[in-house]
Design a protein around this motif. Structure first.
Motif, PDB file in Angstrom:
ATOM      1  N   GLU A  95      60.401  31.755  60.004  1.00 46.49           N
ATOM      2  CA  GLU A  95      60.038  30.652  61.185  1.00 46.49           C
ATOM      3  C   GLU A  95      61.005  30.586  62.358  1.00 46.49           C
ATOM      4  O   GLU A  95      60.485  30.520  63.654  1.00 46.49           O
ATOM      5  CB  GLU A  95      60.210  29.286  60.533  1.00 46.49           C
ATOM      6  N   ILE A  96      62.098  30.792  62.386  1.00 45.61           N
ATOM      7  CA  ILE A  96      63.003  30.625  63.460  1.00 45.61           C
ATOM      8  C   ILE A  96      62.837  31.703  64.410  1.00 45.61           C
ATOM      9  O   ILE A  96      62.734  31.774  65.355  1.00 45.61           O
ATOM     10  CB  ILE A  96      64.613  30.453  62.823  1.00 45.61           C
ATOM     11  N   ASN A  97      62.789  32.886  63.711  1.00 49.27           N
ATOM     12  CA  ASN A  97      62.304  34.071  64.535  1.00 49.27           C
ATOM     13  C   ASN A  97      61.178  34.292  65.200  1.00 49.27           C
ATOM     14  O   ASN A  97      61.120  34.679  66.359  1.00 49.27           O
ATOM     15  CB  ASN A  97      62.617  35.517  63.816  1.00 49.27           C
TER      16      ASN A  97
ATOM     17  N   GLN B   4      56.841  17.648  57.240  1.00 47.06           N
ATOM     18  CA  GLN B   4      56.600  18.245  58.604  1.00 47.06           C
ATOM     19  C   GLN B   4      57.396  17.653  59.873  1.00 47.06           C
ATOM     20  O   GLN B   4      58.051  18.626  60.627  1.00 47.06           O
ATOM     21  CB  GLN B   4      55.042  18.320  58.869  1.00 47.06           C
ATOM     22  N   ASP B   5      57.546  16.380  59.857  1.00 49.69           N
ATOM     23  CA  ASP B   5      58.213  15.908  60.977  1.00 49.69           C
ATOM     24  C   ASP B   5      59.642  16.455  61.018  1.00 49.69           C
ATOM     25  O   ASP B   5      60.247  16.636  61.952  1.00 49.69           O
ATOM     26  CB  ASP B   5      58.075  14.481  61.039  1.00 49.69           C
ATOM     27  N   GLU B   6      60.139  16.060  59.834  1.00 48.47           N
ATOM     28  CA  GLU B   6      61.590  16.371  59.397  1.00 48.47           C
ATOM     29  C   GLU B   6      61.791  17.946  59.963  1.00 48.47           C
ATOM     30  O   GLU B   6      62.763  18.518  60.458  1.00 48.47           O
ATOM     31  CB  GLU B   6      62.134  16.037  58.122  1.00 48.47           C
TER      32      GLU B   6
ATOM     33  N   ILE C  90      64.556  19.420  62.651  1.00 50.04           N
ATOM     34  CA  ILE C  90      65.500  20.487  62.306  1.00 50.04           C
ATOM     35  C   ILE C  90      65.382  21.989  63.033  1.00 50.04           C
ATOM     36  O   ILE C  90      66.195  22.344  63.934  1.00 50.04           O
ATOM     37  CB  ILE C  90      65.551  20.930  61.079  1.00 50.04           C
ATOM     38  N   LEU C  91      64.127  22.104  63.351  1.00 54.60           N
ATOM     39  CA  LEU C  91      63.847  23.533  63.789  1.00 54.60           C
ATOM     40  C   LEU C  91      63.924  23.492  65.414  1.00 54.60           C
ATOM     41  O   LEU C  91      64.520  24.107  66.085  1.00 54.60           O
ATOM     42  CB  LEU C  91      62.384  24.121  63.710  1.00 54.60           C
TER      43      LEU C  91
END
Length: 173
Positions: free
Chosen positions: A33-35, A155-157, A161-162
């Motif tokens: 997800e980060i990538n 999902q909000d949290e 974070i992302l």
């Protein structure tokens, strides 16, 4: 990749009873997800609109591999003396006196570069995402006798974070 968070590193931050394989799947999901959102940690390609003296990169660069400019149908790969990194790697400045010197950037610019290392921040975000996944139980409230407690929206949290990796809110001095 050698930069990935290991299950042992995660276990040092959070006590759990999951198998290493289960934790590794959660780590892989977080890294993917980060990538997908922010690019990988080793290389970045930005497609930018020129027209000014400065181009602001999506992530600070530690090294620029190539810069290709386009005017109409003509692509030009710039020489190292045609630009320089400015503002701690956040921007490229066009150089007038370079091999292909110009005062302003051409309309379309493709920059390939090595982003400044954000490995420590990525690992912290991965740890937080995996913790969130392990703790998630899909209920909105918990109640025991007179005690009740609302829970965070997953999902909000996760988005919060992302978003801590988003570098588009940088400030320049």
């Amino acid at each position: 990749m050698a930069d990935e968070l290991t299950t042992g590193e995660f276990a040092a931050h959070f006590e759990h009873d999951l198998s290493s394989a289960a934790v590794l799947r959660l780590i892989d999901d977080a890294e993917d997800e980060i990538n997908k959102r922010y690019g990988n940690s080793m290389s970045q390609i930005d497609y930018l609109d020129g027209g000014d003296r400065l181009l602001f990169l999506l992530r600070p660069a530690s090294e620029v591999s190539s810069v290709v400019t386009t005017i109409g149908e003509t692509d030009t790969t710039l020489a190292a003396d045609d630009f320089r990194l400015r503002y701690n790697g956040a921007a490229l400045e066009r150089e007038v006196g370079g091999t292909n010197g110009r005062a302003l950037w051409e309309p379309d610019v493709v920059v390939t570069y090595t982003p400044e290392s954000d490995l420590k921040r990525r690992k912290r975000v991965i740890i937080d995402l995996v913790k969130l996944s392990i703790q998630y139980d899909a209920s909105r409230y918990a109640r025991a006798g007179d005690f009740s407690m609302g829970k965070v929206d997953y999902q909000d949290e996760r988005e919060t974070i992302l978003s801590s990796l988003n570098m588009n809110h940088r400030y320049f001095a």
